[in-house]
Design a protein around this motif. Structure first.
Motif, PDB file in Angstrom:
ATOM      1  N   ARG A  61      96.618-108.641 -14.986  1.00 32.99           N
ATOM      2  CA  ARG A  61      95.741-109.805 -14.888  1.00 32.99           C
ATOM      3  C   ARG A  61      95.385-110.136 -13.446  1.00 32.99           C
ATOM      4  N   PHE A  62      96.093-109.532 -12.512  1.00 32.39           N
ATOM      5  CA  PHE A  62      95.827-109.824 -11.107  1.00 32.39           C
ATOM      6  C   PHE A  62      95.141-108.641 -10.443  1.00 32.39           C
ATOM      7  N   ALA A  63      94.117-108.924  -9.690  1.00 34.32           N
ATOM      8  CA  ALA A  63      93.446-107.852  -8.957  1.00 34.32           C
ATOM      9  C   ALA A  63      94.352-107.393  -7.819  1.00 34.32           C
ATOM     10  N   PRO A  64      94.325-106.119  -7.500  1.00 33.02           N
ATOM     11  CA  PRO A  64      95.147-105.614  -6.400  1.00 33.02           C
ATOM     12  C   PRO A  64      94.739-106.278  -5.084  1.00 33.02           C
ATOM     13  N   GLU A  65      95.694-106.515  -4.219  1.00 34.40           N
ATOM     14  CA  GLU A  65      95.385-107.058  -2.908  1.00 34.40           C
ATOM     15  C   GLU A  65      94.671-106.003  -2.066  1.00 34.40           C
ATOM     16  N   ASP A  66      94.267-106.394  -0.881  1.00 35.67           N
ATOM     17  CA  ASP A  66      93.507-105.471  -0.053  1.00 35.67           C
ATOM     18  C   ASP A  66      94.365-104.439   0.655  1.00 35.67           C
ATOM     19  N   ASP A  67      95.488-104.877   1.166  1.00 35.38           N
ATOM     20  CA  ASP A  67      96.277-103.984   2.005  1.00 35.38           C
ATOM     21  C   ASP A  67      97.427-103.345   1.229  1.00 35.38           C
ATOM     22  N   ILE A  68      97.119-102.829   0.048  1.00 33.31           N
ATOM     23  CA  ILE A  68      98.160-102.212  -0.739  1.00 33.31           C
ATOM     24  C   ILE A  68      98.237-100.723  -0.448  1.00 33.31           C
ATOM     25  N   VAL A  69      99.374-100.166  -0.793  1.00 32.23           N
ATOM     26  CA  VAL A  69      99.576 -98.746  -0.564  1.00 32.23           C
ATOM     27  C   VAL A  69      99.675 -98.041  -1.922  1.00 32.23           C
ATOM     28  N   PRO A  70      98.953 -96.929  -2.077  1.00 30.42           N
ATOM     29  CA  PRO A  70      99.025 -96.190  -3.344  1.00 30.42           C
ATOM     30  C   PRO A  70     100.381 -95.525  -3.474  1.00 30.42           C
ATOM     31  N   PRO A  71     100.865 -95.374  -4.696  1.00 32.93           N
ATOM     32  CA  PRO A  71     102.161 -94.726  -4.898  1.00 32.93           C
ATOM     33  C   PRO A  71     102.060 -93.242  -4.557  1.00 32.93           C
TER      34      PRO A  71
END
Lengths: 221, 221
Positions: free
Chosen positions: A101-111
């Motif tokens: 339900r939450f959009a990913p943040e901007d500074d996330i790191v892909p697994p």
DNA sequence: CGGGATCCGTTACGATACTG
DNA sequence: CAGTATCGTAACGGATCCCG
């Protein structure tokens, strides 16, 4: 083993959290739900977990009977879920459904690998598979291979190769994300962002129906 | 607010845990699922949480839109779940169902109030209520009052008074525990460890059926 | 090279005391 | 009653080293 911080409250929720509530533990379970994995494979999928923490968490999971070490041949050992550990599948799914339900943040790191995709789709598939569905499929996401088995209302998705798939489905992670976040509509996805190679004719309808139910279920609200 | 430790991974499970995965947070949600509560009421139910932690967690829940502060009259403020926060009900239930598989340890501490019971039973009731069931019941556990509303396949259990109950059900926490842990069989429970005062005749069958389904679902495996 | 163990600086937690 | 402030302790995170 250091006696970890624990709630020790007379409450089933607290008892569950005493076993799986520590930082990283649920994400480790997430990756283990995609099938047996080696230490380094887990470490890669968890981007940034410290080695000592992974060691400690795995030891606790083994100690609590949720996971076990197994011999994978060639002197390699893998960690895998026990029957008890597999019972966390519904918890994992509910977390995924809520998190979607939450959009990913901007500074996330892909697994570091896509075990997370296999687990999330597998848990969702288990919820929406109908007794009529019956097939084995290879799912390729950005070239990473996973195997989806569906039979008699049950479903299982493992990270790795598939032995005798009825069909092979290919797509990209970014397209899947756009789909579940509502940025791409299903027709556009089906037409231009995936491909299907069918080996057992007739199975593709079942598969696409399941995929549609899965993405419906994981769509951002 | 201190920027908390967060996973920031591209995975719905990690996004969920970034919001509700911190220590104590899920237990706070557990108590809030039993209805609006004051700061001190939460502190009591969580036996031993430090005041500053409760403050911090509540602030984050409010910040993330899962809870809000509300005016309860007489200058008192309460915390309550938002619509988004209520969507954690399934997560809570799955945790309770998993935790119910483990027997309580020996040196555990009972919670300061029985909100945990209201939440667990309420979430379970939501899963097993049938569309035919329709009643309001006061449930008294060790003298603590909760209100169970069931209608049209939906169920809700709140900690506190009930306005116009169809029946009143009384029991003790220890009997409930013995029941769900399999140390007492349902007939013995029904005969000697609970009492029922019926105001709307005919409703007691529905109620007992629901209770039976709830305890079945939460029984230690 | 995979699977850890050890060390150490930093951050979060937990208990108590204090304040509006 | 509803928090804030302080502070010792435990857990985390990153790096380095060890062993088969």
């Amino acid at each position: 083993m250091a006696k970890a911080r624990s709630y020790r409250l007379l409450c089933p929720i607290a008892r569950a959290l005493d076993r799986i509530g520590d930082r990283w533990t649920l994400l480790i379970l997430r990756d283990l739900h995609a099938g047996p994995a080696r230490f380094s494979e887990l470490q890669r999928g968890l981007t940034g977990i410290a080695a000592n923490l992974l060691t400690e968490r795995l030891a606790k999971l083994v100690d609590d009977g949720l996971a076990r070490k197994a011999d994978a041949g060639h002197g390699a050992t893998v960690y895998e879920l026990t029957a008890l550990g597999k019972q966390t599948s519904d918890i994992i799914f509910e977390l995924a459904a809520f998190g979607a339900r939450f959009a990913p943040e901007d500074d996330i790191v892909p697994p570091g690998n896509l075990r997370t995709v296999a687990t999330t789709m597998g848990a969702a598939a288990r919820r929406v598979a109908t007794p009529e569905m019956n097939f084995d499929a290879t799912v390729l996401v950005d070239g990473e291979q996973m195997c989806l088995n569906v039979s008699e209302g049950s479903a299982d998705m493992t990270y790795g190769e598939c032995r005798a798939p009825d069909l092979t489905f290919s797509t990209s992670y970014s397209a899947l994300l756009a789909l579940t976040e509502g940025d791409m509509d299903p027709d556009e996805f089906a037409a231009n962002h995936c491909s299907l190679e069918v080996r057992s004719p007739g199975k593709e309808a079942e598969f696409m129906e399941l995929m549609s139910r899965i993405t419906d279920m994981l769509r951002t609200a």
